[in-house]
Scaffold this active site. Structure first.
Site, PDB file in Angstrom:
ATOM      1  N   PHE A 128      34.547  35.520  50.050  1.00 50.97           N
ATOM      2  CA  PHE A 128      34.370  35.860  48.865  1.00 50.97           C
ATOM      3  C   PHE A 128      34.338  34.502  47.999  1.00 50.97           C
ATOM      4  CE2 PHE A 128      34.685  36.953  44.334  1.00 50.97           C
ATOM      5  CZ  PHE A 128      33.583  37.767  44.097  1.00 50.97           C
ATOM      6  N   ASP A 153      38.155  27.040  49.165  1.00 46.39           N
ATOM      7  CA  ASP A 153      37.964  27.913  48.136  1.00 46.39           C
ATOM      8  C   ASP A 153      39.412  28.380  47.935  1.00 46.39           C
ATOM      9  OD1 ASP A 153      37.664  29.944  46.104  1.00 46.39           O
ATOM     10  OD2 ASP A 153      35.946  30.880  46.948  1.00 46.39           O
ATOM     11  N   LYS A 164      41.057  31.216  38.656  1.00 48.01           N
ATOM     12  CA  LYS A 164      41.990  32.329  38.291  1.00 48.01           C
ATOM     13  C   LYS A 164      43.455  31.933  37.628  1.00 48.01           C
ATOM     14  CE  LYS A 164      40.455  35.966  41.168  1.00 48.01           C
ATOM     15  NZ  LYS A 164      39.272  35.704  42.311  1.00 48.01           N
TER      16      LYS A 164
END
Ligand SMILES: *Cc1c(COP(=O)(O)O)cnc(C)c1O
Length: 396
Positions: A138, A223, A252
């Protein structure tokens, strides 16, 4: 307004991207706890999807935001910004990055990383533009990151996708090697796949990928939007593996709840962006960077990374014990630090997830069978034990 009224207002006015949300609304929080408008108290074991590293309303972060809001929020990147320069220096000092670029979200950070790899080869006059990523990955919801996200459900409605992207099976080095060509600019992967259910990459695999990237002159991009900022007990997950990426991304938890993302690049690629090649209006503004600086301050003053290692290790041990006595209801425990996937027998997973919610624990259910937890990094052993006990009851 009552929750019913708010739900109606949402239904009538907000695009239905999040479907039927869970029927709860939080009004305030403190530490690991969230307080709903109807008086219910929850333990936030999802941490706003790995965002609230310091929990809710951490005094260091709250104070920094108040102070910054009293001074200045935004000026644009036309001018120098002290907090931006200082936060970039913190990341450079603490990681393998040589230079940093700030944006506002994880997808945007990954876009930036992909653009950086592509422009590096463009400027060298090399015809290298392909990006290889992994199945079940993702990387975000923008068009390029959807093209990089190895999940059919996210890609299907947006075909034709941006060309030059392909995915191969994770942890399968031969498959990756076969997919690489002279046109490959970057290999993009999560050191631990988060969204699809907490699937760590093997260290031996990562070492081979690193070597392949060196041999074939390919940018290795990690990532770390979910795994970064202390989540795994090291500041970034690559630090657990002995493998350094050429470029890594963060978002995040980077601002502890304030939107900020970062593209972090080592020496080879860091200089490829030159004036005009990339940009952002909001990225790295004084307010967002004040949040990032406060997160680092709290990490240092409260030994947060050590807490993650200690509580994460304890939690993992307790979960393994629960698994051993679970009669096969818990199939596997995966993860590192405070990013943990608890794979359950498929038939009971949804019910266990509901029971956890009913007993006051926020978690997420990935792929219909794995409970993912990503609690604030400040949780105590008592908090962790409380969760294990609730899970034990939920699988009974
Ligand atoms: C959440 C996430 C993203 C996307 O971040 P946004 O801020 O939602 O754009 C990208 N990659 C990983 C690994 C993520 O967990």
């Amino acid at each position: 307004m009552t929750l019913e009224e708010i739900m109606k207002l949402d239904r009538e006015n907000y695009m239905n991207t999040f479907g039927q949300r869970r029927k709860v609304m939080f009004e305030s929080g403190k530490g690991v706890e969230l307080y709903a408008e109807d008086g219910r108290v929850f333990k936030d074991f999802l941490g706003g999807i790995a965002v609230n590293a310091l929990g809710h309303c951490h005094p260091i972060l709250t104070k920094a935001l108040h102070d910054q809001a009293d001074k200045l929020l935004h000026t644009s990147n036309l001018y120098y910004i002290e907090n931006q320069a200082r936060l970039a220096a913190e990341l450079v000092k603490r990681t393998c990055a040589d230079k940093v670029f700030f944006c506002s979200t994880g997808a945007e950070a990954n876009e930036g990383a992909i653009k950086l790899a592509k422009i590096y080869y463009y400027k060298k006059g090399m015809d290298k533009y392909e990006v290889i990523s992994l199945d079940h990955s993702f990387h975000g919801r923008t068009l390029a990151t959807v093209a990089a996200t190895g999940q059919e459900k996210y890609q299907k409605p947006y075909r034709p996708l941006i060309p030059g992207f392909k995915q191969v099976t994770a942890n399968d080095f031969e498959a990756l090697k076969l997919a690489v060509s002279d046109k490959t600019a970057a290999i993009l992967l999560e050191p631990i796949q988060g969204e699809s259910g907490v699937y760590p990459m093997d260290i031996e695999y990562l070492k081979k990928v690193r070597k392949l990237c060196d041999e074939r002159d390919i940018a290795l991009i990690f990532d770390e939007v979910q795994t970064g900022m202390g989540r795994t007990g090291e500041l970034f997950a690559y630090m657990n593996t002995g493998v350094e990426p050429d470029i890594f991304t963060s978002a995040k938890a980077l601002g502890g709840g304030i939107p900020i993302g970062a593209v972090c690049a080592g020496k080879k690629y860091a200089g490829a962006f030159e004036p005009g090649d990339h940009g952002t209006t909001f990225g790295g503004n004084p307010f967002a960077c004040a949040a990032g600086l406060a997160v680092f301050k709290a990490f240092d003053e409260e030994n947060i990374l050590e807490n993650v290692r200690e509580v994460g290790g304890f939690l993992m041990g307790e979960l393994e014990k629960l698994k051993d006595g679970s009669d096969g209801k818990i199939k596997q425990i995966r993860g590192k630090g405070l990013l943990i996937g608890i794979e359950l027998l498929q038939e009971i997973a949804a019910e266990v997830f509901e029971k956890l919610f009913d007993s006051g624990y926020l978690t997420s259910l990935c792929g219909g069978k794995t409970i993912r937890i990503a609690p604030p990094l400040i949780i105590t052993k008592e908090d962790a034990a409380g969760f294990v006990s609730a899970l034990g009851k939920a699988i009974k």
